[in-house]
Scaffold this motif. Structure first.
Motif, PDB file in Angstrom:
ATOM      1  N   ARG A  45       0.759  -1.219   0.300  1.00  0.00           N
ATOM      2  CA  ARG A  45       0.341  -0.188   0.166  1.00  0.00           C
ATOM      3  C   ARG A  45       0.852   1.297   0.071  1.00  0.00           C
ATOM      4  NH1 ARG A  45      -2.434  -0.624   5.962  1.00  0.00           N
ATOM      5  NH2 ARG A  45      -0.812   0.334   7.441  1.00  0.00           N
ATOM      6  N   GLN A  46       0.005   1.942  -0.301  1.00  0.00           N
ATOM      7  CA  GLN A  46       1.703   3.790  -0.254  1.00  0.00           C
ATOM      8  C   GLN A  46      -0.257   4.777  -0.051  1.00  0.00           C
ATOM      9  OE1 GLN A  46       2.958   4.423  -4.446  1.00  0.00           O
ATOM     10  NE2 GLN A  46       4.396   5.914  -3.424  1.00  0.00           N
ATOM     11  N   ALA A  47       0.243   4.980   0.667  1.00  0.00           N
ATOM     12  CA  ALA A  47      -0.299   6.168   1.531  1.00  0.00           C
ATOM     13  C   ALA A  47       0.400   7.800   0.802  1.00  0.00           C
ATOM     14  CB  ALA A  47      -0.086   6.371   2.871  1.00  0.00           C
ATOM     15  N   PRO A  48      -1.111   8.854   0.559  1.00  0.00           N
ATOM     16  CA  PRO A  48       0.043  10.341  -0.068  1.00  0.00           C
ATOM     17  C   PRO A  48       1.360  10.721   0.948  1.00  0.00           C
ATOM     18  CG  PRO A  48      -2.090   9.975   0.357  1.00  0.00           C
ATOM     19  CD  PRO A  48      -2.807   9.012   1.324  1.00  0.00           C
ATOM     20  N   GLY A  49       2.089  10.793  -0.201  1.00  0.00           N
ATOM     21  CA  GLY A  49       3.611  11.062   0.705  1.00  0.00           C
ATOM     22  C   GLY A  49       4.361  10.859   1.219  1.00  0.00           C
ATOM     23  N   LYS A  50       3.770   9.651   1.204  1.00  0.00           N
ATOM     24  CA  LYS A  50       4.738   8.292   1.316  1.00  0.00           C
ATOM     25  C   LYS A  50       5.085   7.170   0.698  1.00  0.00           C
ATOM     26  CE  LYS A  50       2.269   8.327   6.095  1.00  0.00           C
ATOM     27  NZ  LYS A  50       2.061   7.681   7.370  1.00  0.00           N
ATOM     28  N   ASP A  93       3.378  -5.647  11.119  1.00  0.00           N
ATOM     29  CA  ASP A  93       2.887  -5.763  12.009  1.00  0.00           C
ATOM     30  C   ASP A  93       2.148  -4.517  12.107  1.00  0.00           C
ATOM     31  OD1 ASP A  93       6.995  -5.422  13.854  1.00  0.00           O
ATOM     32  OD2 ASP A  93       5.147  -7.385  13.132  1.00  0.00           O
ATOM     33  N   SER A  94       1.853  -3.666  11.479  1.00  0.00           N
ATOM     34  CA  SER A  94       0.501  -2.923  11.708  1.00  0.00           C
ATOM     35  C   SER A  94      -0.753  -3.271  11.093  1.00  0.00           C
ATOM     36  CB  SER A  94       0.863  -1.398  10.853  1.00  0.00           C
ATOM     37  OG  SER A  94       0.966  -1.695   9.068  1.00  0.00           O
ATOM     38  N   VAL A  95      -0.721  -4.215  10.487  1.00  0.00           N
ATOM     39  CA  VAL A  95      -2.642  -4.611  10.406  1.00  0.00           C
ATOM     40  C   VAL A  95      -2.082  -6.590  10.529  1.00  0.00           C
ATOM     41  CG1 VAL A  95      -1.683  -3.756   7.866  1.00  0.00           C
ATOM     42  CG2 VAL A  95      -1.190  -6.168   8.062  1.00  0.00           C
ATOM     43  N   LYS A  96      -0.752  -6.779  11.178  1.00  0.00           N
ATOM     44  CA  LYS A  96      -1.113  -7.976  12.056  1.00  0.00           C
ATOM     45  C   LYS A  96      -2.428  -8.905  12.920  1.00  0.00           C
ATOM     46  CE  LYS A  96       2.351  -9.791  12.167  1.00  0.00           C
ATOM     47  NZ  LYS A  96       4.043 -10.338  12.595  1.00  0.00           N
ATOM     48  N   PRO A 101      -8.304   5.029  10.552  1.00  0.00           N
ATOM     49  CA  PRO A 101      -7.605   5.828   9.628  1.00  0.00           C
ATOM     50  C   PRO A 101      -6.485   5.709   8.833  1.00  0.00           C
ATOM     51  CG  PRO A 101      -9.233   6.794  11.104  1.00  0.00           C
ATOM     52  CD  PRO A 101      -8.518   4.832  11.586  1.00  0.00           C
ATOM     53  N   GLU A 102      -5.666   5.241   9.898  1.00  0.00           N
ATOM     54  CA  GLU A 102      -4.029   5.149   9.454  1.00  0.00           C
ATOM     55  C   GLU A 102      -3.961   4.207   7.905  1.00  0.00           C
ATOM     56  OE1 GLU A 102      -5.335   5.077  12.269  1.00  0.00           O
ATOM     57  OE2 GLU A 102      -4.225   3.485  13.088  1.00  0.00           O
ATOM     58  N   ASP A 103      -5.122   3.286   7.735  1.00  0.00           N
ATOM     59  CA  ASP A 103      -4.891   1.701   6.699  1.00  0.00           C
ATOM     60  C   ASP A 103      -5.610   3.038   5.610  1.00  0.00           C
ATOM     61  OD1 ASP A 103      -6.594   0.125   8.617  1.00  0.00           O
ATOM     62  OD2 ASP A 103      -4.581   0.032   8.607  1.00  0.00           O
ATOM     63  N   THR A 104      -5.756   4.195   4.882  1.00  0.00           N
ATOM     64  CA  THR A 104      -6.184   4.938   3.866  1.00  0.00           C
ATOM     65  C   THR A 104      -5.377   5.208   2.844  1.00  0.00           C
ATOM     66  OG1 THR A 104      -7.706   6.231   5.205  1.00  0.00           O
ATOM     67  CG2 THR A 104      -6.595   6.871   2.893  1.00  0.00           C
ATOM     68  N   ALA A 105      -5.111   3.928   1.836  1.00  0.00           N
ATOM     69  CA  ALA A 105      -4.054   4.129   0.819  1.00  0.00           C
ATOM     70  C   ALA A 105      -4.177   4.128   0.076  1.00  0.00           C
ATOM     71  CB  ALA A 105      -2.646   3.345   1.696  1.00  0.00           C
TER      72      ALA A 105
END
Length: 116
Positions: free
Chosen positions: A38-43, A62-65, A88-92
């Protein structure tokens, strides 16, 4: 040549679920390792999950486990990503990836937006 097409993205509220699907065409990917990034805006693009050719091994960031589950159906040439308890941080933009036989293929991506 392998073509990958993702589907299932959309807008969901925090705590909700989505199921992404990736359909491969052109040749069978049953011997390929399949994954989601995944790719979030600006990342930068980041790894989310992967599954071995047999489905016997799975790997997660780790963030989705514990919230996301990757699966595949070699008969249908598909790989899915079940996403629960979305934040919300899964937005991508989520991308499907297939690696095998010296090749590395990517789909066009599907947008996932999680509102708070």
């Amino acid at each position: 040549q392998v073509q990958l097409v993702e589907s299932g993205g959309g807008l969901v509220q925090a705590g909700g679920s989505l199921r992404l699907s990736c359909a491969a065409s052109g040749r069978t990917v049953s011997s390929y390792t399949m994954g989601w990034f995944r790719q979030a805006p600006g990342k930068e693009r980041e790894f989310v999950a992967a599954i071995s050719w047999s489905g016997g091994s799975t790997y997660y960031a780790d963030s989705v486990k514990g919230r996301f589950t990757i699966s595949r159906d070699n008969a249908k040439n598909t790989v899915d990503l079940q996403m629960n308890s979305l934040k919300p941080e899964d937005t991508a933009v989520y991308y499907c990836n297939a690696v095998g036989e010296g090749y590395d293929y990517w789909g066009q991506g599907t947008q996932v937006t999680v509102s708070s």
